[in-house]
Design a protein around this motif. Structure first.
Motif, PDB file in Angstrom:
ATOM      1  N   GLU A  48       0.825  -1.214   0.000  1.00 39.81           N
ATOM      2  CA  GLU A  48       0.000   0.000   0.000  1.00 39.81           C
ATOM      3  C   GLU A  48       0.853   1.255   0.000  1.00 39.81           C
ATOM      4  O   GLU A  48       0.621   2.178  -0.781  1.00 39.81           O
ATOM      5  CB  GLU A  48      -0.934   0.008   1.205  1.00 39.81           C
ATOM      6  N   LEU A  49       1.841   1.297   0.868  1.00 40.00           N
ATOM      7  CA  LEU A  49       2.718   2.468   0.928  1.00 40.00           C
ATOM      8  C   LEU A  49       3.634   2.519  -0.295  1.00 40.00           C
ATOM      9  O   LEU A  49       3.902   3.596  -0.826  1.00 40.00           O
ATOM     10  CB  LEU A  49       3.546   2.442   2.219  1.00 40.00           C
ATOM     11  N   ALA A  50       4.083   1.370  -0.756  1.00 42.17           N
ATOM     12  CA  ALA A  50       4.955   1.326  -1.933  1.00 42.17           C
ATOM     13  C   ALA A  50       4.228   1.800  -3.188  1.00 42.17           C
ATOM     14  O   ALA A  50       4.855   2.311  -4.114  1.00 42.17           O
ATOM     15  CB  ALA A  50       5.493  -0.084  -2.140  1.00 42.17           C
ATOM     16  N   ALA A  51       2.913   1.672  -3.219  1.00 45.75           N
ATOM     17  CA  ALA A  51       2.136   2.136  -4.368  1.00 45.75           C
ATOM     18  C   ALA A  51       2.158   3.661  -4.481  1.00 45.75           C
ATOM     19  O   ALA A  51       1.869   4.212  -5.535  1.00 45.75           O
ATOM     20  CB  ALA A  51       0.700   1.646  -4.263  1.00 45.75           C
ATOM     21  N   GLU A  52       2.529   4.327  -3.403  1.00 50.60           N
ATOM     22  CA  GLU A  52       2.567   5.790  -3.377  1.00 50.60           C
ATOM     23  C   GLU A  52       3.927   6.360  -3.788  1.00 50.60           C
ATOM     24  O   GLU A  52       4.094   7.576  -3.780  1.00 50.60           O
ATOM     25  CB  GLU A  52       2.216   6.301  -1.970  1.00 50.60           C
ATOM     26  N   VAL A  53       4.897   5.506  -4.080  1.00 51.42           N
ATOM     27  CA  VAL A  53       6.245   5.997  -4.375  1.00 51.42           C
ATOM     28  C   VAL A  53       6.683   5.637  -5.797  1.00 51.42           C
ATOM     29  O   VAL A  53       6.207   4.680  -6.388  1.00 51.42           O
ATOM     30  CB  VAL A  53       7.293   5.465  -3.365  1.00 51.42           C
ATOM     31  N   THR A  54       7.618   6.449  -6.281  1.00 52.04           N
ATOM     32  CA  THR A  54       8.270   6.211  -7.560  1.00 52.04           C
ATOM     33  C   THR A  54       9.769   6.264  -7.311  1.00 52.04           C
ATOM     34  O   THR A  54      10.249   7.174  -6.629  1.00 52.04           O
ATOM     35  CB  THR A  54       7.890   7.302  -8.583  1.00 52.04           C
ATOM     36  N   VAL A  55      10.490   5.303  -7.839  1.00 48.70           N
ATOM     37  CA  VAL A  55      11.933   5.240  -7.628  1.00 48.70           C
ATOM     38  C   VAL A  55      12.637   6.043  -8.710  1.00 48.70           C
ATOM     39  O   VAL A  55      12.341   5.913  -9.897  1.00 48.70           O
ATOM     40  CB  VAL A  55      12.424   3.776  -7.636  1.00 48.70           C
ATOM     41  N   GLY A  56      13.576   6.878  -8.274  1.00 50.13           N
ATOM     42  CA  GLY A  56      14.370   7.668  -9.193  1.00 50.13           C
ATOM     43  C   GLY A  56      15.706   6.998  -9.460  1.00 50.13           C
ATOM     44  O   GLY A  56      15.817   5.776  -9.417  1.00 50.13           O
ATOM     45  N   LYS A  57      16.726   7.802  -9.665  1.00 47.37           N
ATOM     46  CA  LYS A  57      18.052   7.274  -9.998  1.00 47.37           C
ATOM     47  C   LYS A  57      18.898   7.040  -8.765  1.00 47.37           C
ATOM     48  O   LYS A  57      18.726   7.686  -7.737  1.00 47.37           O
ATOM     49  CB  LYS A  57      18.772   8.241 -10.928  1.00 47.37           C
ATOM     50  N   LEU A  58      19.840   6.128  -8.929  1.00 53.29           N
ATOM     51  CA  LEU A  58      20.856   5.862  -7.918  1.00 53.29           C
ATOM     52  C   LEU A  58      22.115   6.603  -8.344  1.00 53.29           C
ATOM     53  O   LEU A  58      22.622   6.398  -9.443  1.00 53.29           O
ATOM     54  CB  LEU A  58      21.132   4.354  -7.823  1.00 53.29           C
ATOM     55  N   ASN A  59      22.605   7.487  -7.477  1.00 56.46           N
ATOM     56  CA  ASN A  59      23.778   8.274  -7.793  1.00 56.46           C
ATOM     57  C   ASN A  59      24.717   8.278  -6.590  1.00 56.46           C
ATOM     58  O   ASN A  59      24.361   8.793  -5.531  1.00 56.46           O
ATOM     59  CB  ASN A  59      23.364   9.710  -8.161  1.00 56.46           C
ATOM     60  N   GLY A  61      25.571   5.972  -4.544  1.00 53.99           N
ATOM     61  CA  GLY A  61      25.063   5.273  -3.375  1.00 53.99           C
ATOM     62  C   GLY A  61      23.822   5.875  -2.763  1.00 53.99           C
ATOM     63  O   GLY A  61      23.287   5.353  -1.795  1.00 53.99           O
ATOM     64  N   VAL A  62      23.337   6.979  -3.314  1.00 59.21           N
ATOM     65  CA  VAL A  62      22.137   7.629  -2.798  1.00 59.21           C
ATOM     66  C   VAL A  62      20.985   7.396  -3.777  1.00 59.21           C
ATOM     67  O   VAL A  62      21.050   7.806  -4.933  1.00 59.21           O
ATOM     68  CB  VAL A  62      22.360   9.149  -2.594  1.00 59.21           C
ATOM     69  N   LEU A  63      19.950   6.729  -3.294  1.00 57.56           N
ATOM     70  CA  LEU A  63      18.782   6.426  -4.110  1.00 57.56           C
ATOM     71  C   LEU A  63      17.741   7.517  -3.908  1.00 57.56           C
ATOM     72  O   LEU A  63      17.387   7.851  -2.776  1.00 57.56           O
ATOM     73  CB  LEU A  63      18.196   5.065  -3.719  1.00 57.56           C
ATOM     74  N   LYS A  64      17.253   8.063  -4.996  1.00 58.35           N
ATOM     75  CA  LYS A  64      16.224   9.092  -4.937  1.00 58.35           C
ATOM     76  C   LYS A  64      14.867   8.410  -5.050  1.00 58.35           C
ATOM     77  O   LYS A  64      14.636   7.621  -5.973  1.00 58.35           O
ATOM     78  CB  LYS A  64      16.431  10.071  -6.091  1.00 58.35           C
ATOM     79  N   VAL A  65      13.977   8.696  -4.085  1.00 54.50           N
ATOM     80  CA  VAL A  65      12.637   8.116  -4.070  1.00 54.50           C
ATOM     81  C   VAL A  65      11.630   9.260  -3.985  1.00 54.50           C
ATOM     82  O   VAL A  65      11.751  10.125  -3.118  1.00 54.50           O
ATOM     83  CB  VAL A  65      12.461   7.143  -2.883  1.00 54.50           C
ATOM     84  N   PHE A  66      10.656   9.250  -4.877  1.00 53.88           N
ATOM     85  CA  PHE A  66       9.643  10.292  -4.918  1.00 53.88           C
ATOM     86  C   PHE A  66       8.326   9.753  -4.379  1.00 53.88           C
ATOM     87  O   PHE A  66       7.941   8.631  -4.688  1.00 53.88           O
ATOM     88  CB  PHE A  66       9.442  10.781  -6.353  1.00 53.88           C
ATOM     89  N   ALA A  67       7.640  10.566  -3.576  1.00 58.35           N
ATOM     90  CA  ALA A  67       6.347  10.185  -3.010  1.00 58.35           C
ATOM     91  C   ALA A  67       5.300  11.200  -3.446  1.00 58.35           C
ATOM     92  O   ALA A  67       5.627  12.326  -3.831  1.00 58.35           O
ATOM     93  CB  ALA A  67       6.431  10.132  -1.499  1.00 58.35           C
ATOM     94  N   ARG A  68       4.043  10.798  -3.354  1.00 61.81           N
ATOM     95  CA  ARG A  68       2.957  11.676  -3.805  1.00 61.81           C
ATOM     96  C   ARG A  68       2.700  12.847  -2.870  1.00 61.81           C
ATOM     97  O   ARG A  68       2.235  13.889  -3.298  1.00 61.81           O
ATOM     98  CB  ARG A  68       1.678  10.873  -3.969  1.00 61.81           C
ATOM     99  N   ASP A  69       2.961  12.657  -1.568  1.00 63.78           N
ATOM    100  CA  ASP A  69       2.702  13.738  -0.623  1.00 63.78           C
ATOM    101  C   ASP A  69       3.676  13.681   0.544  1.00 63.78           C
ATOM    102  O   ASP A  69       4.421  12.714   0.710  1.00 63.78           O
ATOM    103  CB  ASP A  69       1.251  13.701  -0.129  1.00 63.78           C
ATOM    104  N   SER A  70       3.664  14.722   1.345  1.00 70.43           N
ATOM    105  CA  SER A  70       4.614  14.822   2.453  1.00 70.43           C
ATOM    106  C   SER A  70       4.303  13.841   3.582  1.00 70.43           C
ATOM    107  O   SER A  70       5.204  13.443   4.317  1.00 70.43           O
ATOM    108  CB  SER A  70       4.660  16.251   2.994  1.00 70.43           C
TER     109      SER A  70
END
Length: 106
Positions: A48-59, A61-70
């Motif tokens: 359920e929570l994972a459905a709210e996120v989008t994975v960005g790039k790994l740069n 060693g830091v993975l960027k993860v985007f979420a729909r809201d704060s």
């Protein structure tokens, strides 16, 4: 002996190098890696929570993860250590050392 009238010989490439070039040009490796990161996040936080996120790039060693809201970002921040542990366990070659969360803007 090459005579001036002979056509140039074609350069021969192995199938493996051609497939590697195709994968890198089309971005298939990035898509597969993104799916694997998303699966590891889902294993850590639930579907359920994972459905709210989008994975960005790994740069670096830091993975960027985007979420729909704060609110989602806040929940992910609470579970950050668990998420990194799951990713490290499932994808040890990725070498993720940190995750940065951001709100997905359209």
């Amino acid at each position: 002996m090459n005579r001036p009238t002979d056509p140039p010989k074609p350069r021969v490439q192995s199938i493996g190098s051609l497939v590697s070039q195709l994968i890198s040009r089309r971005g298939y490796a990035q898509i597969a890696a993104t799916d694997q990161f998303h699966e590891a996040i889902a294993a850590a936080v639930g579907k359920e929570l994972a459905a709210e996120v989008t994975v960005g790039k790994l740069n670096r060693g830091v993975l960027k993860v985007f979420a729909r809201d704060s609110v989602t970002i806040q929940e992910l921040t609470f579970q950050k250590r668990s998420i990194i542990k799951h990713i490290t366990k499932q994808l040890p070659d990725a070498k993720v050392s940190d995750i940065r969360f951001a709100v997905l803007t359209k």
